[in-house]
Design a protein around this motif. Structure first.
Motif, PDB file in Angstrom:
ATOM      1  N   THR A  31       0.363  -1.223  -0.026  1.00  0.00           N
ATOM      2  CA  THR A  31      -0.402   0.074  -0.229  1.00  0.00           C
ATOM      3  C   THR A  31       0.579   1.235   0.008  1.00  0.00           C
ATOM      4  O   THR A  31       0.186   2.234  -1.186  1.00  0.00           O
ATOM      5  N   ILE A  32       1.542   0.847   1.004  1.00  0.00           N
ATOM      6  CA  ILE A  32       2.704   2.147   0.995  1.00  0.00           C
ATOM      7  C   ILE A  32       3.457   2.888  -0.777  1.00  0.00           C
ATOM      8  O   ILE A  32       3.850   3.743  -0.472  1.00  0.00           O
ATOM      9  N   GLY A  33       3.692   1.680  -1.571  1.00  0.00           N
ATOM     10  CA  GLY A  33       4.456   1.489  -2.092  1.00  0.00           C
ATOM     11  C   GLY A  33       3.656   2.549  -3.317  1.00  0.00           C
ATOM     12  O   GLY A  33       3.741   3.262  -4.160  1.00  0.00           O
ATOM     13  N   ASP A  34       2.382   1.978  -3.374  1.00  0.00           N
ATOM     14  CA  ASP A  34       1.043   2.220  -4.678  1.00  0.00           C
ATOM     15  C   ASP A  34       0.781   3.567  -4.437  1.00  0.00           C
ATOM     16  O   ASP A  34       0.320   4.113  -4.849  1.00  0.00           O
ATOM     17  N   THR A  35       0.330   3.743  -2.696  1.00  0.00           N
ATOM     18  CA  THR A  35      -0.103   5.381  -2.217  1.00  0.00           C
ATOM     19  C   THR A  35       0.782   6.178  -2.838  1.00  0.00           C
ATOM     20  O   THR A  35       0.787   7.438  -3.082  1.00  0.00           O
ATOM     21  N   LEU A  36       1.939   6.195  -1.793  1.00  0.00           N
ATOM     22  CA  LEU A  36       2.638   7.537  -1.650  1.00  0.00           C
ATOM     23  C   LEU A  36       3.210   7.558  -3.335  1.00  0.00           C
ATOM     24  O   LEU A  36       3.952   9.067  -3.142  1.00  0.00           O
ATOM     25  N   THR A  37       3.054   6.904  -4.044  1.00  0.00           N
ATOM     26  CA  THR A  37       4.099   7.170  -5.339  1.00  0.00           C
ATOM     27  C   THR A  37       2.754   7.734  -6.371  1.00  0.00           C
ATOM     28  O   THR A  37       3.974   9.109  -7.219  1.00  0.00           O
ATOM     29  N   LYS A  38       1.890   7.897  -6.208  1.00  0.00           N
ATOM     30  CA  LYS A  38       0.717   9.216  -6.539  1.00  0.00           C
ATOM     31  C   LYS A  38       0.948  10.455  -5.738  1.00  0.00           C
ATOM     32  O   LYS A  38       0.648  11.311  -6.284  1.00  0.00           O
ATOM     33  N   VAL A  39       1.602  10.233  -4.614  1.00  0.00           N
ATOM     34  CA  VAL A  39       1.224  11.285  -3.345  1.00  0.00           C
ATOM     35  C   VAL A  39       2.637  12.440  -4.210  1.00  0.00           C
ATOM     36  O   VAL A  39       2.331  13.461  -4.355  1.00  0.00           O
ATOM     37  N   PHE A  40       3.718  11.220  -4.522  1.00  0.00           N
ATOM     38  CA  PHE A  40       5.163  12.376  -4.550  1.00  0.00           C
ATOM     39  C   PHE A  40       4.920  12.964  -6.267  1.00  0.00           C
ATOM     40  O   PHE A  40       5.547  13.814  -6.581  1.00  0.00           O
ATOM     41  N   GLN A  41       3.972  12.367  -6.797  1.00  0.00           N
ATOM     42  CA  GLN A  41       4.253  12.424  -8.604  1.00  0.00           C
ATOM     43  C   GLN A  41       2.978  14.218  -8.692  1.00  0.00           C
ATOM     44  O   GLN A  41       2.745  15.424  -9.817  1.00  0.00           O
ATOM     45  N   ARG A  42       2.771  14.098  -6.771  1.00  0.00           N
ATOM     46  CA  ARG A  42       2.162  15.375  -7.605  1.00  0.00           C
ATOM     47  C   ARG A  42       2.805  16.969  -6.340  1.00  0.00           C
ATOM     48  O   ARG A  42       2.768  17.662  -7.074  1.00  0.00           O
ATOM     49  N   ILE A  43       4.098  16.271  -7.020  1.00  0.00           N
ATOM     50  CA  ILE A  43       5.647  17.696  -6.756  1.00  0.00           C
ATOM     51  C   ILE A  43       5.497  18.007  -7.675  1.00  0.00           C
ATOM     52  O   ILE A  43       6.295  17.053  -8.874  1.00  0.00           O
ATOM     53  N   PRO A  44       5.491  19.570  -8.221  1.00  0.00           N
ATOM     54  CA  PRO A  44       6.183  20.028  -9.952  1.00  0.00           C
ATOM     55  C   PRO A  44       7.707  18.818 -10.176  1.00  0.00           C
ATOM     56  O   PRO A  44       8.509  19.163  -8.643  1.00  0.00           O
ATOM     57  N   GLY A  45       7.797  18.401 -11.089  1.00  0.00           N
ATOM     58  CA  GLY A  45       9.049  18.101 -11.610  1.00  0.00           C
ATOM     59  C   GLY A  45       9.325  16.489 -11.802  1.00  0.00           C
ATOM     60  O   GLY A  45       9.753  16.478 -11.884  1.00  0.00           O
ATOM     61  N   VAL A  46       8.569  16.294 -10.187  1.00  0.00           N
ATOM     62  CA  VAL A  46       7.700  14.503 -10.125  1.00  0.00           C
ATOM     63  C   VAL A  46       7.322  14.003 -11.197  1.00  0.00           C
ATOM     64  O   VAL A  46       6.452  14.151 -10.800  1.00  0.00           O
ATOM     65  N   GLY A  47       8.070  13.490 -12.227  1.00  0.00           N
ATOM     66  CA  GLY A  47       6.473  12.199 -13.505  1.00  0.00           C
ATOM     67  C   GLY A  47       6.484  11.234 -12.884  1.00  0.00           C
ATOM     68  O   GLY A  47       7.652  10.498 -12.122  1.00  0.00           O
ATOM     69  N   PRO A  48       6.422  10.509 -13.715  1.00  0.00           N
ATOM     70  CA  PRO A  48       6.059   9.095 -13.820  1.00  0.00           C
ATOM     71  C   PRO A  48       7.614   8.366 -14.012  1.00  0.00           C
ATOM     72  O   PRO A  48       7.332   7.504 -13.555  1.00  0.00           O
TER      73      PRO A  48
END
Length: 437
Positions: free
Chosen positions: A122-139
């Protein structure tokens, strides 16, 4: 027989005038602690359980699991009063000897250990999408890589927190988790009203029942199990009587059932047949409110992880050591448990299947079978007598759920999104329906 329990785990019944007790709890405080022990991270998989069973049958099964949880918790305390024991382990050992103690120990280790694996996924799936809302952090950024995020959270948070020897230092976690769970529930309900109408329901969204209902029972059992805390909460009561305990159990399980049902319905009606094992996998990356919900859930998971590790470590120490662990042994066992759990979660990332397996293999016998078996073993009447009939039926139901659920999970594993953006997020009407938070 003495009427009061020492609240320390593993202690025996003692006469009230011969031993001091831990600080007492009011019935209101005990109910709050009990609700906290029931409503945890398992709630995130309940919309998926409705997807497995069908909305109507799923809600019916959720109520049944709630009633069985309520009944079996009371059976545990009855068994403890009959044997003069004050913990799940000592009750089973007193009733079935060392083989029973060993079986319970295996289950009580596997349940939190598999839960730790599900937390990492869950941490791996959830926080990756949170981090992608940070400017400059893409897929393609390293913070969007689930393996890196799992390793990072393990090294920086879950492993250091798991190294605490005293669980009292984690005492504020339950209150924090309760607050975060309430926030998550509000977010899911809001999105059910704003996002749900924009996603067309799947073809069989509103059928009464689906073939995967038994697997859904496993997920529900995982969400409701709280038996390991029952003796502790009972022993902390100012007046630990069976009547008071029954009232606390009814209020706590009933409240948890209402909250769980609201969360399950809100999550499932939003996404119907597309619902994933982690419902936050269904929300789009550009949904800021859902991103805040992901952050809350990820924080809740990180702070709850050490509690599960504490239980797993305590079980191992009681089975293999007759003394307190040295500092070196404590660190070594903790590191081994956390490392193996992290390795498995790096290799496998389907949360729904993990929840199902933990439910049917561990939670079901801990809820359905063992409390009933202990009571029947201690009861003087025959199995078909009125008082013993329900426990006997629960054992049969539990065995059926275990065997059938394990078979169906193995033969018909459910598809998982594995953290991939859902297809409907590319549709303009869905994107337009998700305003900034």
């Amino acid at each position: 027989m003495a009427q009061e329990l020492n609240s320390e785990e593993g202690a025996t019944l003692v006469p009230p005038k011969k031993a001091s007790r831990e600080p007492i709890s009011s019935m209101t405080s005990a109910s709050f602690n009990f609700i906290n022990s029931i409503i945890g991270s398992g709630i995130i998989g309940l919309p998926y359980a409705l997807n497995q069973a069908g909305l109507s049958l799923g809600l019916l099964l959720l109520v049944v699991v709630g009633f069985i949880t309520d009944y079996s918790i009371i059976l545990l305390i009855k068994g403890g009063n009959l044997t003069g024991t004050s913990s799940y382990q000592s009750l089973v050992q007193s009733t079935f000897g060392f083989p029973g103690f060993l079986i319970l120990s295996v289950l009580q280790f596997l349940y939190p250990f598999i839960a730790m694996i599900s937390y990492n996924i869950t941490i791996g799936d959830t926080l990756t999408k949170v981090f992608q809302r940070i400017p400059g952090v893409g897929p393609d950024h390293i913070l969007a890589e689930r393996h890196f995020v799992i390793l990072l959270s393990t090294l920086l948070f879950t492993l250091p927190l798991s190294l605490y020897r005293n669980i009292e230092k984690l005492g504020k976690v339950s209150f924090l988790s309760m607050v975060l769970t309430f926030i998550i529930l509000v977010i899911v309900i809001i999105r059910a009203a704003t996002l749900g109408p924009q996603i067309p329901p799947t073809e069989n969204a509103w059928v009464f029942a689906k073939w995967n209902a038994i697997q859904a029972v496993g997920v529900m059992s995982f969400a409701f199990i709280c038996h390991h805390n029952s003796f502790l909460i009972y022993g902390s009561l100012e007046r630990p009587t069976l009547a008071n305990w029954s009232r606390i159990t009814h209020v706590s399980v009933g409240s948890a059932l209402v909250i769980s049902a609201a969360f399950a319905v809100a999550g499932y009606t939003t996404f119907t047949g597309y619902t994933q094992g982690d419902v936050f996998q269904n929300y789009c990356r550009n949904d800021n409110l859902a991103t805040f919900g992901r952050f809350c859930f990820g924080l809740s998971i990180i702070t709850t992880f050490p509690l599960e590790c504490f239980v797993a470590r305590e079980v191992l120490s009681k089975v293999f050591c007759s003394r307190d662990l040295s500092n070196l042994e404590h660190v070594a066992i903790t590191f081994l448990i956390v490392a193996v759990g992290a390795a498995i979660s790096l290799a496998y990332d389907c949360l729904g299947v993990v929840l199902e397996l933990n439910g049917v293999l561990c939670a079901t016998p801990l809820i359905f079978i063992l409390p009933s078996a202990c009571f029947l073993r201690l009861s003087p009447g025959r199995w078909f007598h009125t008082e013993n009939l329900i426990p006997a039926i629960l054992i049969l139901i539990g065995l059926f759920v275990m065997i059938t659920g394990l078979t169906m999970t193995s033969l018909y594993p459910q598809d998982c999104s594995h953290g991939v953006e859902m297809f409907y997020c590319a549709e303009p009407n869905v994107t337009a329906s998700v305003p900034p938070a």
